[in-house]
Structure formats: structure tokens, C-alpha cells
Write a protein that holds these residues in place. Structure first.
Motif, PDB file in Angstrom:
ATOM      1  N   THR A  54       1.575   2.036 -14.945  1.00  0.00           N
ATOM      2  CA  THR A  54       2.465   2.368 -13.481  1.00  0.00           C
ATOM      3  C   THR A  54       1.133   1.488 -12.301  1.00  0.00           C
ATOM      4  OG1 THR A  54       2.155   3.916 -14.362  1.00  0.00           O
ATOM      5  CG2 THR A  54       2.392   4.875 -12.809  1.00  0.00           C
ATOM      6  N   ALA A  55       1.853   0.742 -11.717  1.00  0.00           N
ATOM      7  CA  ALA A  55       1.590   0.066 -10.358  1.00  0.00           C
ATOM      8  C   ALA A  55       1.326   1.660  -9.260  1.00  0.00           C
ATOM      9  CB  ALA A  55       2.043  -0.845 -10.066  1.00  0.00           C
ATOM     10  N   LEU A  56       0.486   0.917  -8.504  1.00  0.00           N
ATOM     11  CA  LEU A  56      -0.216   2.088  -7.578  1.00  0.00           C
ATOM     12  C   LEU A  56       0.255   1.806  -6.172  1.00  0.00           C
ATOM     13  CD1 LEU A  56      -4.259   3.298  -7.545  1.00  0.00           C
ATOM     14  CD2 LEU A  56      -1.899   4.600  -8.251  1.00  0.00           C
ATOM     15  N   PRO A  57       1.393   2.734  -5.093  1.00  0.00           N
ATOM     16  CA  PRO A  57       1.426   2.592  -4.446  1.00  0.00           C
ATOM     17  C   PRO A  57       0.461   1.175  -3.126  1.00  0.00           C
ATOM     18  CG  PRO A  57       1.740   4.534  -4.260  1.00  0.00           C
ATOM     19  CD  PRO A  57       1.388   3.801  -5.694  1.00  0.00           C
ATOM     20  N   LYS A  58       0.605   0.475  -2.363  1.00  0.00           N
ATOM     21  CA  LYS A  58       0.057  -0.219  -1.479  1.00  0.00           C
ATOM     22  C   LYS A  58      -0.017   1.057  -0.324  1.00  0.00           C
ATOM     23  CE  LYS A  58      -1.152  -4.445   0.957  1.00  0.00           C
ATOM     24  NZ  LYS A  58      -0.972  -5.998   1.376  1.00  0.00           N
ATOM     25  N   GLU A  59      -1.740   1.049  -0.190  1.00  0.00           N
ATOM     26  CA  GLU A  59      -1.625   1.723   0.976  1.00  0.00           C
ATOM     27  C   GLU A  59      -1.260   1.505   2.617  1.00  0.00           C
ATOM     28  OE1 GLU A  59      -5.518   5.020   3.120  1.00  0.00           O
ATOM     29  OE2 GLU A  59      -5.221   3.885   0.932  1.00  0.00           O
ATOM     30  N   GLU A  60      -0.378   1.747   3.522  1.00  0.00           N
ATOM     31  CA  GLU A  60      -0.488   1.185   4.685  1.00  0.00           C
ATOM     32  C   GLU A  60      -1.668   1.430   5.869  1.00  0.00           C
ATOM     33  OE1 GLU A  60       3.479   1.758   6.448  1.00  0.00           O
ATOM     34  OE2 GLU A  60       4.031   1.172   4.719  1.00  0.00           O
ATOM     35  N   LEU A  61      -2.193   1.163   6.779  1.00  0.00           N
ATOM     36  CA  LEU A  61      -3.375   0.984   7.225  1.00  0.00           C
ATOM     37  C   LEU A  61      -2.752   2.209   8.355  1.00  0.00           C
ATOM     38  CD1 LEU A  61      -5.923   0.111   8.641  1.00  0.00           C
ATOM     39  CD2 LEU A  61      -4.915  -1.677  10.153  1.00  0.00           C
ATOM     40  N   LYS A  62      -3.500   3.465   8.871  1.00  0.00           N
ATOM     41  CA  LYS A  62      -3.532   3.857   9.481  1.00  0.00           C
ATOM     42  C   LYS A  62      -3.517   3.918  11.488  1.00  0.00           C
ATOM     43  CE  LYS A  62      -3.536   7.737   6.006  1.00  0.00           C
ATOM     44  NZ  LYS A  62      -4.236   8.874   6.025  1.00  0.00           N
ATOM     45  N   GLY A  63      -2.703   4.080  11.904  1.00  0.00           N
ATOM     46  CA  GLY A  63      -2.521   3.599  13.203  1.00  0.00           C
ATOM     47  C   GLY A  63      -1.708   3.423  14.598  1.00  0.00           C
ATOM     48  N   THR A  64      -1.709   2.883  15.458  1.00  0.00           N
ATOM     49  CA  THR A  64      -0.605   2.980  16.108  1.00  0.00           C
ATOM     50  C   THR A  64       0.373   1.367  16.035  1.00  0.00           C
ATOM     51  OG1 THR A  64      -1.581   4.551  17.386  1.00  0.00           O
ATOM     52  CG2 THR A  64       0.345   3.512  18.507  1.00  0.00           C
ATOM     53  N   GLN A  65       0.970   1.505  16.405  1.00  0.00           N
ATOM     54  CA  GLN A  65       1.198  -0.217  16.713  1.00  0.00           C
ATOM     55  C   GLN A  65       1.926   0.160  17.850  1.00  0.00           C
ATOM     56  OE1 GLN A  65       6.199  -1.288  15.090  1.00  0.00           O
ATOM     57  NE2 GLN A  65       5.086  -2.712  13.597  1.00  0.00           N
ATOM     58  N   THR A  66       0.871  -1.806  17.942  1.00  0.00           N
ATOM     59  CA  THR A  66       0.880  -1.627  19.403  1.00  0.00           C
ATOM     60  C   THR A  66       1.383  -2.812  19.960  1.00  0.00           C
ATOM     61  OG1 THR A  66      -0.566  -0.744  19.751  1.00  0.00           O
ATOM     62  CG2 THR A  66      -0.518  -1.451  21.731  1.00  0.00           C
ATOM     63  N   GLU A  67       2.408  -3.194  21.082  1.00  0.00           N
ATOM     64  CA  GLU A  67       2.627  -4.405  21.424  1.00  0.00           C
ATOM     65  C   GLU A  67       2.176  -5.419  22.365  1.00  0.00           C
ATOM     66  OE1 GLU A  67       7.005  -4.999  22.680  1.00  0.00           O
ATOM     67  OE2 GLU A  67       7.462  -3.723  21.316  1.00  0.00           O
ATOM     68  N   SER A  68       1.767  -6.821  22.048  1.00  0.00           N
ATOM     69  CA  SER A  68       1.260  -7.404  23.308  1.00  0.00           C
ATOM     70  C   SER A  68       1.488  -6.978  24.916  1.00  0.00           C
ATOM     71  CB  SER A  68       0.197  -8.528  22.827  1.00  0.00           C
ATOM     72  OG  SER A  68       0.195  -9.105  23.876  1.00  0.00           O
TER      73      SER A  68
END
Length: 203
Positions: A54-68
Motif C-alpha cells: 500500500t503506497a502512501l499518497p504524496k503529501e502536497e505542500l500546504k500554502g497559497t498558489q501565487t502568480e508572479s
């Protein structure tokens, strides 16, 4: 004679009762059978196999997606950090609690530059931060931005009187990225910068 017959009868009766008692005792004893643990072992092995596969799901980075505002990329910015335009085609991502910890971000189109050119520019920038310092290549994978679509990663660092300066170049889906990180020796933020750098991608 009667006494002899009587004694013989008593003796025979005693023997018969003793024999009957032995048989009864043997009948009451449960037969010992070997315990069959094969099924339990198989179930345990199967359960362990299921756990391992059973593979553990890859944890996504918590934060705000920001455009330059000035460049063609987006990045996930963690809490406690802020992205701002430093100058044309250069952004600065800094620690709001310690502005000596920052990450300069520059991006280029693969049509306008090559990974070799921006890597040469990066090493020159790092060396200029300490003329007497020794530029070192980073080989520790934990200190390199990684992502399934990141390619051609180059990583270097140099010590300065104020702390480390770390630099990366990489390519992601046609976007060339140059990263320069200024970190402090005390309470370094390099790991967070690396995690955020790995989220950079074209808009």
C-alpha cells in the motif's frame, strides 16, 4: 474352601474395577491433536503483504498558489513567506520573520536561453558573493528541489560571512528556472525554500 473362594472373588472383583477405572480415565482424556496454524500464518503473511504494497499518497505542500507579477510562473508560498517583485524579471521570496532569509527567482523560456547558460550565470553569481570562498556542488538529494517533471537540476553552495548562499537551476516543462537562496547559519530556512522552489511551474 469357602474362604478361599470368597478371597478369590474379592480379588477378581477388585482387578475388574481397577481395569474399568483405567479405561474410563483414558476415555475422558481428550486426544491431543497438533494445532494447524497454516491458515493463520497465511492470513498474517497476506495482511503484511497488503501493508507493504500500500503506497502512501504524496503529501502536497500546504500554502497559497501565487502568480508572479512580472514573470511567467506560479509558485506555492508557505505561510510565513511573501513573494514580491524585486526588479524586472527577478522576484524575491522572503521570510516575513527574518528578511535575511530569502530566495531570488528568475525564469526564462527554453526558446530564449539554455540550461548551460543560466547555470554558468548562477555559478558566477555565487562565487561573487564570496571571492575567497569555495563553490561546492550539492549532491544530497534532500537539499535539491525534486518533482516528477523537474529535469536537468544543477545545485551549488558557498559559505559567506553572513551564512550560506545556495543556487539551483532546473528545467520544468519548457520553463528554465534559476534560484538563488540566501540563508542564515542560525535557524536555517533552506528546507522550506527547497519545497517551495519545487512547486514553480509555468502559468
Amino acid at each position: 474352601m469357602k474362604k478361599i473362594y470368597t478371597l478369590l472373588s474379592i480379588l477378581l472383583l477388585t482387578l475388574l474395577l481397577a481395569a474399568c477405572g483405567t479405561d474410563t480415565a483414558n476415555e475422558n482424556v481428550d486426544p491431543v491433536t497438533p494445532t494447524d496454524n497454516t491458515e493463520n500464518v497465511e492470513e498474517t503473511t497476506q495482511a503484511e503483504g497488503e501493508t507493504e504494497s500500500t503506497a502512501l499518497p504524496k503529501e502536497e505542500l500546504k500554502g497559497t498558489q501565487t502568480e508572479s507579477e512580472t514573470q511567467n510562473y506560479v509558485i506555492t508560498v508557505m505561510d510565513g513567506f511573501e513573494l514580491t517583485a524585486e526588479e524586472p524579471n527577478k522576484d524575491l521570496l522572503f521570510n516575513t520573520e527574518n528578511d535575511q532569509q530569502s530566495m531570488r527567482i528568475e525564469t526564462f523560456s527554453a526558446n530564449d536561453a539554455t540550461i548551460e547558460d543560466i547555470t554558468k550565470n548562477l555559478t558566477d553569481t555565487l562565487q561573487a558573493s564570496n571571492d575567497n570562498g569555495t563553490l561546492e556542488e550539492i549532491t544530497d538529494q534532500n537539499l535539491i528541489p525534486t518533482n516528477e517533471s523537474i529535469e536537468n537540476v544543477n545545485a551549488f553552495q558557498i559559505d559567506t560571512p553572513d551564512g550560506k548562499v545556495i543556487g539551483y537551476t532546473f528545467e520544468r516543462q519548457g520553463l528554465l528556472v534559476k534560484i538563488t537562496i540566501f540563508d542564515t547559519t542560525e535557524a536555517p530556512a533552506i528546507e522550506n525554500f527547497i519545497k517551495m522552489a519545487a512547486t514553480i511551474q509555468a502559468k
